[in-house]
Motif scaffolding. Sequence first.
Motif, PDB file in Angstrom:
ATOM      1  N   PHE A 125       0.526  -5.316 -20.033  1.00  0.00           N
ATOM      2  CA  PHE A 125      -0.310  -3.833 -18.747  1.00  0.00           C
ATOM      3  C   PHE A 125       1.273  -2.936 -19.334  1.00  0.00           C
ATOM      4  O   PHE A 125       2.551  -3.393 -19.494  1.00  0.00           O
ATOM      5  CB  PHE A 125       0.192  -4.876 -17.809  1.00  0.00           C
ATOM      6  N   THR A 126       1.278  -1.844 -19.501  1.00  0.00           N
ATOM      7  CA  THR A 126       1.714  -1.003 -18.834  1.00  0.00           C
ATOM      8  C   THR A 126       2.223  -0.562 -17.566  1.00  0.00           C
ATOM      9  O   THR A 126       2.692   0.562 -17.729  1.00  0.00           O
ATOM     10  CB  THR A 126       1.021  -0.067 -19.476  1.00  0.00           C
ATOM     11  N   THR A 127       1.539  -0.536 -16.688  1.00  0.00           N
ATOM     12  CA  THR A 127       1.263   0.098 -15.401  1.00  0.00           C
ATOM     13  C   THR A 127       1.329  -1.435 -14.085  1.00  0.00           C
ATOM     14  O   THR A 127       0.049  -1.688 -14.665  1.00  0.00           O
ATOM     15  CB  THR A 127       1.266   0.905 -14.632  1.00  0.00           C
ATOM     16  N   LEU A 128       1.745  -1.252 -13.272  1.00  0.00           N
ATOM     17  CA  LEU A 128       0.902  -2.222 -12.100  1.00  0.00           C
ATOM     18  C   LEU A 128       0.615  -1.252 -10.694  1.00  0.00           C
ATOM     19  O   LEU A 128       2.428  -0.356 -10.498  1.00  0.00           O
ATOM     20  CB  LEU A 128       1.746  -3.470 -11.666  1.00  0.00           C
ATOM     21  N   SER A 129       0.759  -2.127 -10.005  1.00  0.00           N
ATOM     22  CA  SER A 129       0.271  -1.090  -8.696  1.00  0.00           C
ATOM     23  C   SER A 129       0.707  -2.707  -7.936  1.00  0.00           C
ATOM     24  O   SER A 129       0.183  -3.518  -7.714  1.00  0.00           O
ATOM     25  CB  SER A 129      -0.347  -0.276  -8.074  1.00  0.00           C
ATOM     26  N   ARG A 145      11.771  -2.911  -2.839  1.00  0.00           N
ATOM     27  CA  ARG A 145      12.937  -3.515  -3.149  1.00  0.00           C
ATOM     28  C   ARG A 145      12.552  -3.737  -4.942  1.00  0.00           C
ATOM     29  O   ARG A 145      13.409  -3.906  -5.872  1.00  0.00           O
ATOM     30  CB  ARG A 145      12.956  -4.272  -2.463  1.00  0.00           C
ATOM     31  N   LEU A 146      11.243  -3.753  -5.257  1.00  0.00           N
ATOM     32  CA  LEU A 146      11.086  -3.868  -6.395  1.00  0.00           C
ATOM     33  C   LEU A 146      10.977  -2.638  -7.216  1.00  0.00           C
ATOM     34  O   LEU A 146      10.627  -2.499  -8.655  1.00  0.00           O
ATOM     35  CB  LEU A 146       9.692  -4.333  -6.224  1.00  0.00           C
ATOM     36  N   GLY A 147      10.816  -1.502  -6.979  1.00  0.00           N
ATOM     37  CA  GLY A 147      11.134  -0.128  -7.313  1.00  0.00           C
ATOM     38  C   GLY A 147       9.861   0.703  -7.367  1.00  0.00           C
ATOM     39  O   GLY A 147       9.793   1.337  -7.874  1.00  0.00           O
ATOM     40  N   ALA A 148       8.689   0.210  -6.387  1.00  0.00           N
ATOM     41  CA  ALA A 148       7.582   0.931  -6.285  1.00  0.00           C
ATOM     42  C   ALA A 148       7.893   1.771  -5.632  1.00  0.00           C
ATOM     43  O   ALA A 148       8.617   1.441  -4.213  1.00  0.00           O
ATOM     44  CB  ALA A 148       6.709  -0.189  -6.271  1.00  0.00           C
ATOM     45  N   VAL A 149       6.834   2.932  -5.853  1.00  0.00           N
ATOM     46  CA  VAL A 149       6.634   4.553  -4.777  1.00  0.00           C
ATOM     47  C   VAL A 149       5.202   4.473  -4.248  1.00  0.00           C
ATOM     48  O   VAL A 149       4.464   3.956  -5.036  1.00  0.00           O
ATOM     49  CB  VAL A 149       7.062   5.216  -5.553  1.00  0.00           C
ATOM     50  N   TYR A 150       5.241   4.696  -3.268  1.00  0.00           N
ATOM     51  CA  TYR A 150       3.854   5.029  -2.401  1.00  0.00           C
ATOM     52  C   TYR A 150       2.976   6.592  -3.477  1.00  0.00           C
ATOM     53  O   TYR A 150       4.244   7.376  -3.563  1.00  0.00           O
ATOM     54  CB  TYR A 150       3.852   5.420  -0.950  1.00  0.00           C
ATOM     55  N   PRO A 168       7.590   0.476 -11.104  1.00  0.00           N
ATOM     56  CA  PRO A 168       8.477   1.327 -12.060  1.00  0.00           C
ATOM     57  C   PRO A 168       7.432   0.699 -13.920  1.00  0.00           C
ATOM     58  O   PRO A 168       6.612  -0.872 -13.426  1.00  0.00           O
ATOM     59  CB  PRO A 168       9.457   0.541 -12.799  1.00  0.00           C
ATOM     60  N   ALA A 169       7.358   1.097 -15.268  1.00  0.00           N
ATOM     61  CA  ALA A 169       6.620   0.934 -16.245  1.00  0.00           C
ATOM     62  C   ALA A 169       7.370  -0.107 -16.679  1.00  0.00           C
ATOM     63  O   ALA A 169       8.896  -0.011 -16.976  1.00  0.00           O
ATOM     64  CB  ALA A 169       6.941   2.147 -16.767  1.00  0.00           C
TER      65      ALA A 169
END
Length: 174
Positions: A125-129, A145-150, A168-169
Motif C-alpha cells: 500500500f502507498t496510502t492508508l486512511s 498520534r499516528l500522524g493522520a490528518v482529516y 502519512p505515506a
Amino acid sequence: MTLTNAPTLETDRLILRGPQVSDFDPLADFYASDQCIGFGEKMKRDDAWRWFALNIGHWHIHGYGYFSIVEKASGKPAGLSGIWNPEGWPEPELGYALFAEFEGKGIAYEASVRTRKWAYSDLGFTTLSSHIVPDNTRSMALAARLGAVYESSYVNPHMGEDQIFRHPAPEELA
C-alpha cells in the motif's frame, strides 16, 4: 489454529494474528457493550458471530482484514487492528478497537503502527486512511498520534457520516 491465512506480527508487548474461535467470546462482549459505538452498532451475540465470520471471509477475499490483538503478558485477546475494505468503503482503512480492560495502555497505537508498517511493506500500500464517526474523539486522537490528518467526509453505508483521516505515506515515516 487461526481461521485465516493471516500472518503473525509482533511488537514488544503484542501478538497480532488471524482470528481464532477462542477470540469470539471477548468480541461478542465488546459488540454487546456501548464501547463498540464508533466501530459499529451494538449487536446481539448471533450478529456478532456473523461479523466474526465476515472478518474471516474478508481475509480470504482480500488477503487482509482485522488481526486479533493478543497481549503477550496475559495471553488475552485485547482487541482488533487491521486493514478493512468491505463493499461500500471508498478505500482500504486502517482500523482499530480495544476491549475495555485494555484501553489507556497504548495498545491501539502500538498495534496500529505495526499494522500500518505491514500494510506498507508487505502489501505494498502507498496510502492508508482511518474512517472515524464525528463524535469518536478518542479515535481521532489516536489517528492524530499516528500522524493522520482529516481529509474529507463520506456517507458510510452502515454508520452514516464518516470522516477520513489520511495517514502519512510510507516515505514520510522513514
